[in-house]
Write a protein that holds these residues in place. Structure first.
Motif, PDB file in Angstrom:
ATOM      1  N   ARG A 270       0.853  -1.189   0.000  1.00  0.00           N
ATOM      2  CA  ARG A 270       0.000   0.000   0.000  1.00  0.00           C
ATOM      3  C   ARG A 270       0.881   1.229   0.000  1.00  0.00           C
ATOM      4  NH1 ARG A 270      -2.518  -4.032   2.513  1.00  0.00           N
ATOM      5  NH2 ARG A 270      -4.790  -4.253   2.341  1.00  0.00           N
ATOM      6  N   THR A 271       0.466   2.252  -0.733  1.00  0.00           N
ATOM      7  CA  THR A 271       1.142   3.536  -0.629  1.00  0.00           C
ATOM      8  C   THR A 271       0.559   4.288   0.557  1.00  0.00           C
ATOM      9  OG1 THR A 271      -0.401   4.320  -2.329  1.00  0.00           O
ATOM     10  CG2 THR A 271       1.828   3.779  -3.041  1.00  0.00           C
ATOM     11  N   SER A 272       1.229   5.356   0.972  1.00  0.00           N
ATOM     12  CA  SER A 272       0.927   6.004   2.250  1.00  0.00           C
ATOM     13  C   SER A 272      -0.245   6.965   2.141  1.00  0.00           C
ATOM     14  CB  SER A 272       2.164   6.757   2.750  1.00  0.00           C
ATOM     15  OG  SER A 272       3.249   5.874   2.887  1.00  0.00           O
ATOM     16  N   GLY A 273      -1.350   6.632   2.781  1.00  0.00           N
ATOM     17  CA  GLY A 273      -2.468   7.565   2.865  1.00  0.00           C
ATOM     18  C   GLY A 273      -3.510   7.353   1.794  1.00  0.00           C
ATOM     19  N   ALA A 274      -4.751   7.790   2.103  1.00  0.00           N
ATOM     20  CA  ALA A 274      -5.875   7.568   1.200  1.00  0.00           C
ATOM     21  C   ALA A 274      -5.700   8.302  -0.128  1.00  0.00           C
ATOM     22  CB  ALA A 274      -7.174   7.999   1.865  1.00  0.00           C
ATOM     23  N   GLY A 275      -5.071   9.472  -0.110  1.00  0.00           N
ATOM     24  CA  GLY A 275      -4.911  10.240  -1.327  1.00  0.00           C
ATOM     25  C   GLY A 275      -3.577  10.054  -2.018  1.00  0.00           C
ATOM     26  N   ALA A 276      -2.782   9.077  -1.579  1.00  0.00           N
ATOM     27  CA  ALA A 276      -1.453   8.878  -2.148  1.00  0.00           C
ATOM     28  C   ALA A 276      -1.544   8.388  -3.587  1.00  0.00           C
ATOM     29  CB  ALA A 276      -0.673   7.877  -1.314  1.00  0.00           C
ATOM     30  N   PRO A 277      -0.585   8.766  -4.432  1.00  0.00           N
ATOM     31  CA  PRO A 277      -0.587   8.252  -5.811  1.00  0.00           C
ATOM     32  C   PRO A 277      -0.510   6.731  -5.818  1.00  0.00           C
ATOM     33  CG  PRO A 277       0.980  10.059  -5.554  1.00  0.00           C
ATOM     34  CD  PRO A 277       0.529   9.690  -4.184  1.00  0.00           C
ATOM     35  N   ARG A 278      -1.202   6.136  -6.789  1.00  0.00           N
ATOM     36  CA  ARG A 278      -1.173   4.696  -6.967  1.00  0.00           C
ATOM     37  C   ARG A 278      -0.573   4.375  -8.326  1.00  0.00           C
ATOM     38  NH1 ARG A 278      -5.164   2.006  -3.676  1.00  0.00           N
ATOM     39  NH2 ARG A 278      -5.343   0.359  -5.257  1.00  0.00           N
ATOM     40  N   ALA A 295       7.007   2.889 -12.400  1.00  0.00           N
ATOM     41  CA  ALA A 295       5.552   3.037 -12.426  1.00  0.00           C
ATOM     42  C   ALA A 295       5.181   4.428 -12.899  1.00  0.00           C
ATOM     43  CB  ALA A 295       4.973   2.803 -11.028  1.00  0.00           C
ATOM     44  N   HIS A 296       4.001   4.538 -13.511  1.00  0.00           N
ATOM     45  CA  HIS A 296       3.398   5.855 -13.713  1.00  0.00           C
ATOM     46  C   HIS A 296       2.157   5.941 -12.843  1.00  0.00           C
ATOM     47  CE1 HIS A 296      -0.214   4.797 -16.073  1.00  0.00           C
ATOM     48  NE2 HIS A 296       0.529   3.927 -16.732  1.00  0.00           N
ATOM     49  N   GLY A 297       1.812   7.156 -12.456  1.00  0.00           N
ATOM     50  CA  GLY A 297       0.658   7.336 -11.597  1.00  0.00           C
ATOM     51  C   GLY A 297      -0.639   7.023 -12.318  1.00  0.00           C
ATOM     52  N   ALA A 298      -1.548   6.364 -11.610  1.00  0.00           N
ATOM     53  CA  ALA A 298      -2.862   6.045 -12.164  1.00  0.00           C
ATOM     54  C   ALA A 298      -3.739   7.277 -12.040  1.00  0.00           C
ATOM     55  CB  ALA A 298      -3.494   4.878 -11.412  1.00  0.00           C
ATOM     56  N   SER A 299      -4.133   7.837 -13.188  1.00  0.00           N
ATOM     57  CA  SER A 299      -4.951   9.045 -13.187  1.00  0.00           C
ATOM     58  C   SER A 299      -5.733   9.115 -14.482  1.00  0.00           C
ATOM     59  CB  SER A 299      -4.085  10.301 -13.042  1.00  0.00           C
ATOM     60  OG  SER A 299      -4.869  11.461 -13.191  1.00  0.00           O
ATOM     61  N   SER A 300      -6.972   9.588 -14.385  1.00  0.00           N
ATOM     62  CA  SER A 300      -7.789   9.773 -15.585  1.00  0.00           C
ATOM     63  C   SER A 300      -7.824  11.228 -16.027  1.00  0.00           C
ATOM     64  CB  SER A 300      -9.221   9.289 -15.310  1.00  0.00           C
ATOM     65  OG  SER A 300      -9.794  10.024 -14.228  1.00  0.00           O
ATOM     66  N   ALA A 301      -7.025  12.064 -15.373  1.00  0.00           N
ATOM     67  CA  ALA A 301      -7.035  13.489 -15.688  1.00  0.00           C
ATOM     68  C   ALA A 301      -6.549  13.737 -17.110  1.00  0.00           C
ATOM     69  CB  ALA A 301      -6.152  14.246 -14.709  1.00  0.00           C
ATOM     70  N   GLU A 302      -7.234  14.610 -17.823  1.00  0.00           N
ATOM     71  CA  GLU A 302      -6.843  14.918 -19.192  1.00  0.00           C
ATOM     72  C   GLU A 302      -5.815  16.037 -19.245  1.00  0.00           C
ATOM     73  OE1 GLU A 302     -10.070  15.518 -21.796  1.00  0.00           O
ATOM     74  OE2 GLU A 302     -11.107  13.675 -21.261  1.00  0.00           O
ATOM     75  N   ASP A 303      -5.671  16.769 -18.180  1.00  0.00           N
ATOM     76  CA  ASP A 303      -4.706  17.855 -18.133  1.00  0.00           C
ATOM     77  C   ASP A 303      -3.800  17.652 -16.928  1.00  0.00           C
ATOM     78  OD1 ASP A 303      -5.820  19.320 -20.369  1.00  0.00           O
ATOM     79  OD2 ASP A 303      -7.480  19.835 -19.035  1.00  0.00           O
ATOM     80  N   GLY A 304      -2.708  18.381 -16.934  1.00  0.00           N
ATOM     81  CA  GLY A 304      -1.840  18.341 -15.770  1.00  0.00           C
ATOM     82  C   GLY A 304      -0.777  17.268 -15.882  1.00  0.00           C
TER      83      GLY A 304
END
Length: 423
Positions: A270-278, A295-304
């Motif tokens: 587990r990574t640290s904390g509920a909001g930690a990158p996965r 690893a790359h961070g799991a995110s569905s964001a289209e920007d950033g």
């Protein structure tokens, strides 16, 4: 003799690459003829930005949770003696078809540039309702590219349809890759022990990343699971004894949602904390010392930006295939919607979606000095990659990168990726 065989394979590879390149270009000509005014390729993301502040790195620290030994022993006692990978490969569920025999709709998932030199498709009857995910190989598991006497590809799939109980199931196909002309596969369901080893449940998450290292298989999970990574021991493959759609202990034995083999987790991270990158996609990097997982961070964001990082594999006694907890490097890339990652030497190779999975994606090589995309077509578009590909796995012994998109499993030389950056 070994060198002569290698030269023959190279000649066959060049011929196949030419054939597959022609197929991909013919099938995707309309998609790649994009005018400069219509193109929506990403702007140059520039160089990777190293992140060193503790606020950036501390959330990526891993907490390891091992499954107690008596739990694993109880499950093995109930299910019977584990079987080896050789026994799994000798008991196939089906065969892959060579790319030339695959439907046009499936072949559209192949990249345009660089073109695949080896490609297969999965039969629809065995994959309907399932979504292709990560790929890893015995080239990750061992430097000589073999597991025992076998060359093996592991292909991850997640249930995308069916009942509520079925959705979220994940399975792995063990593909016998020893004979390129006769690739056969066998399914194993990914599970997690429960009730002290008296039962197991299905992994309740899509699989977006896998790495096979030594005798361990590391699998990423989504937020449907508490753990960010599960660890499976490939010396603990169990037989299911009852056919059916159920998962776990049933009257008369053990069921695995139609699969005849079962893998049960032996640890999790587990990574640290509920909001930690996965982690989303993961890959093995043998060019570091010690070997590492990226690893790359799991995110569905289209920007950033997207975060990239690596962990070293442990060199401690009794910890084969397990990770050290702290990231040894963390970066940020301006690329968004990253779906696959590979690191080798100084370069990070990043597959990016540019639209829906049916549209062409882009493949970038980025480092701390800058970034370059692969290019193709008369207008030099960046949209040359397969939009649905969520995995990159480098087989160092052969120099090939394996990936999967839709029903296509394919490989191409890493050197051809680098050449396509210089167009």
């Amino acid at each position: 003799m070994k060198h002569r065989g290698r030269h023959r394979r190279r000649r066959r590879g060049r011929a196949l690459r030419a054939a597959l390149a022609g197929t991909a270009l013919a099938l995707t000509a309309a998609a790649t003829m994009i005018s400069a005014s219509q193109a929506t390729d990403a702007d140059d993301p520039g160089a990777l930005k190293p992140l060193t502040a503790s606020a950036e790195t501390a959330p990526l620290r891993l907490t390891e949770h091992g499954v107690p030994g008596d739990t694993l022993d109880r499950l093995s006692a109930g299910m019977g003696r584990p079987v080896g990978i050789g026994a799994v490969l000798a008991d196939p569920d089906g065969s892959l078809r060579d790319a030339a025999e695959c439907p046009d709709d499936d072949r559209r998932a192949l990249p345009v540039e660089p073109a695949a030199t080896r490609a297969y498709c999965w039969p629809g009857r065995d994959t309907d309702g399932w979504r292709a995910g990560a790929v890893t190989t015995s080239g990750d598991a061992d430097e000589d590219g073999r597991w025992g006497a076998h060359r093996v590809i592991l292909s991850g799939w997640s249930r995308a349809a069916g009942s509520v109980a079925e959705q979220g199931l994940a399975r792995v196909a063990f593909v016998d890759a020893g004979d390129p002309g006769a690739a056969r596969y066998t399914w194993a369901l990914l599970t997690v022990p429960v009730d002290g080893g008296r039962d197991y449940r299905g992994l309740g998450s899509a699989v977006s990343g896998m790495v096979w290292y030594q005798d361990k298989l590391l699998v990423t999970t989504g937020r449907g699971e508490d753990a960010a990574l599960y660890v499976y021991d490939l010396d603990r493959v169990q037989r299911a004894t009852v056919e059916g759609r159920s998962v776990g202990r049933v009257p008369g034995g053990w069921s695995a949602a139609g699969a005849r083999y079962v893998l049960t987790a032996v640890a999790s991270y587990r990574t640290s904390g509920a909001g930690a990158p996965r982690p989303g996609g993961i890959a093995l990097d043998r060019s570091t010392a010690p070997d590492s997982l990226v690893a790359h961070g799991a995110s569905s964001a289209e920007d950033g930006p997207t975060r990239l990082w690596r962990y070293s594999f442990s060199t401690g006694p009794g910890r084969a295939g397990l990770l050290d907890p702290d990231p040894v490097a963390v970066y940020e890339t301006e690329l968004s919607r990253v779906r696959s990652v590979l690191s080798y030497r100084s370069g990070w190779y990043l597959g990016r979606m540019t639209g829906t999975p049916d549209e062409r994606g882009t493949l970038w090589r980025q480092d701390t000095d800058g970034a370059l995309p692969t290019r193709c077509g008369a207008d030099e578009t960046h949209r040359c990659w397969s939009g649905g590909a969520t995995s990159l796995s480098y087989w160092q012994e052969t120099g090939d990168v394996w990936s999967q998109s839709g029903r296509m499993l394919f490989a191409l030389p890493l050197a051809s990726v680098d050449r396509s950056l210089d167009r």
